[in-house]
Enzyme design. Structure first.
Site: not given
Ligand code: PLP
Length: 386
Positions: A49, A101, A173, A198
Site C-alpha cells: 500500500r 466533472y 483536472d 481516459k
Molecule cells: C472520468 C473523470 C473523472 C473520474 O475518474 P474515474 O477514473 O472515473 O474515477 C474525473 N475527472 C474527469 C474530467 C473525468 O473525465
C-alpha cells in the site's frame, strides 16, 4: 541527463528499471510485502500500500510529463480528486467550476454538506469570476479545462494570477487533454489531477487516477495522505497504464486529426445546429485554446437540429460509434449527456450548463476517418426517413 521531449519520456521511462535480468519491460511486482535486509534495516519497499515499483515508475513518468516534482498513483480518478481535498480543513473554502466533472461536483458538495470544507461555485467563463474567486478567499481553487461536455475553456493563467493574490493553491483536472496537450503546472497551477482511465491508459480497460504536485512538499503531504487513507493504485493497473502511456502522444495525434475532421464535417452539415470543438475557428475561445494548449483534443460535442426523439434515432443509427459513457479510448464512443453522464442534474441546471436534449458528445477514436464520417452521414440520412 539531457532534457527529453514528451514522447521520448513516455516511451523510455522505466526501461532500465530491472537491475536483475535487464528485462526491457519493467516486471510486475505483485508482492504485498518485502523482506527486511537486516534487523531494523528496511529496503526501498516494505509494504504494497505504501510503495510499489510499478506504481513508482508510472508516477515518475507522469510527474516528468507534467513538469511536477512528484506524482501519486491512485486507484481511480475520483480517488485522485478526493486525495487533493485532504489539503482542506473545515474552515477552508474550495472554489469549484459550475460545470466540473459530475463525480467531482458530487464529491465536493457532499463533503461540504458534512461540514468538511466550504464550497463556492463559480462560472470561470464570465468576466466576474476572478473577483468572485478573490472575494471567496479560498485555500484551493479547482479548475477543469476544457469542460465536459461543451468544451468551454478556463483561462489557466488568469485564474492562477487571481489565486496568487489571495495565496490560494490551484488544482487542475487535466483529464480531457492529458499531459501530451496541456501542462497546467507550467502555467501556474500547483496540482494536476488525472483520471488515467481516459487518454493516459487509452484502451478502456483500467480505472485509475494520478495526482501530480509542483513542489516536493505538496507531493510529500499528499503521498502521506494517499497511504494513510489507502487509495494507492494496484501494481497490475500501473503496469497497464504505463503500457498505455507509451503511445499517448501518437494516439492523441490521431484522435485529434479525426476530431478536427469530424468537427469540420459537422459544422457544414445542414442537420447540425451547433458544434463545440476548440479547434474550430468558430469556437469562442479558439485563440485561448491555441495559447494554453498544444492541441485541441479528441472530444467533440454538437447539437443536432430537432428534438429528443431525433437524438435517440441518431444515437442508435450509428454503427462505428458505441453508445457508452467515458472517453479517451482508441474506439469511438457516442453519448447523450442529458440522459447519460448528466442525468443526475436537475433540468434547469442542466440546461444552464448547455446540456439540452439535442446535445450529442463524441469521444473520437483512432479509426479511419472516412469510415467515421461515412457512418455519421448514414445516421443523418436515416433521421430524415420516417
Ligand atoms: C472520468 C473523470 C473523472 C473520474 O475518474 P474515474 O477514473 O472515473 O474515477 C474525473 N475527472 C474527469 C474530467 C473525468 O473525465
Amino acid at each position: 541527463m539531457p532534457k527529453l521531449n514528451k514522447q521520448t519520456i513516455a516511451v523510455r521511462h522505466g526501461i532500465e528499471a530491472d537491475q536483475h535480468h535487464g528485462a526491457v519491460v519493467p516486471p510486475i511486482y505483485l508482492s504485498t510485502t518485502y523482506s527486511f535486509a537486516d534487523f531494523d534495516t528496511k529496503r526501498q519497499y516494505d509494504y504494497g500500500r505504501s510503495g510499489n515499483p510499478n506504481r513508482d515508475i508510472l508516477a515518475e513518468a507522469l510527474a516528468e510529463l507534467e513538469g511536477g516534482a512528484r506524482g501519486i498513483i491512485t486507484a481511480t480518478g475520483m480517488a485522485a480528486v478526493h486525495l487533493v481535498t485532504q489539503l482542506l480543513t473545515p474552515a477552508d473554502t474550495l472554489v469549484i467550476p459550475h460545470d466540473c466533472y459530475g463525480g467531482s461536483y458530487r464529491l465536493f458538495t457532499s463533503l461540504a454538506k458534512r461540514g468538511l470544507l466550504q464550497v463556492k461555485v463559480v462560472d470561470f467563463t464570465t468576466a466576474e469570476c476572478y473577483q468572485q474567486l478573490i472575494d471567496a478567499k479560498p485555500k484551493l481553487v479547482w479548475i477543469e479545462t476544457p469542460s465536459n461536455p461543451i468544451l468551454r475553456l478556463t483561462d489557466i493563467k488568469s485564474v492562477c494570477a487571481a489565486a496568487a493574490q489571495v495565496g490560494a493553491l490551484v488544482a487542475a483536472d487535466n483529464t480531457f487533454l492529458s499531459p501530451a496537450l496541456q501542462n497546467p503546472l507550467a502555467q501556474g497551477c500547483d496540482v494536476v489531477v488525472h483520471s488515467t482511465t481516459k487518454y493516459i491508459n487509452g484502451h478502456s480497460d483500467v480505472v485509475g487516477g494520478a495526482v501530480i504536485c509542483k513542489t516536493p512538499e505538496l507531493g510529500e503531504e499528499l503521498a502521506w495522505w494517499a497511504n494513510n487513507i489507502g487509495i494507492t493504485g494496484a501494481p497490475f493497473d500501473s503496469y497497464l497504464i504505463l503500457r498505455g502511456l507509451r503511445t499517448l502522444k501518437v494516439r492523441l495525434r490521431q484522435h485529434e486529426e479525426n476530431a478536427q475532421a469530424i468537427a469540420e464535417y459537422l459544422e457544414q452539415h445542414p442537420g447540425v445546429e451547433k458544434v463545440y470543438y476548440p479547434g474550430l475557428a468558430s469556437h469562442p475561445q479558439h485563440e485561448l485554446a491555441k495559447a494554453q494548449q498544444s492541441g485541441f483534443g479528441g472530444m467533440v460535442s454538437f447539437d443536432i437540429k430537432g428534438e429528443l426523439k431525433d437524438s435517440a434515432k441518431f444515437l442508435t443509427s450509428v454503427q462505428q460509434f458505441t453508445l457508452a459513457e467515458s472517453l479517451g479510448g482508441v474506439e469511438s464512443l457516442i453519448c447523450h449527456p442529458a440522459t447519460m453522464t448528466h442525468a443526475g442534474m436537475d433540468k434547469e441546471a442542466r440546461l444552464a450548463a448547455g446540456v439540452g436534449d439535442t446535445l450529442i458528445r463524441i469521444s473520437v477514436g483512432i479509426e479511419d476517418q472516412e469510415d467515421l464520417i461515412a457512418d455519421l452521414e448514414r445516421a443523418f440520412a436515416q433521421l430524415h426517413q420516417s
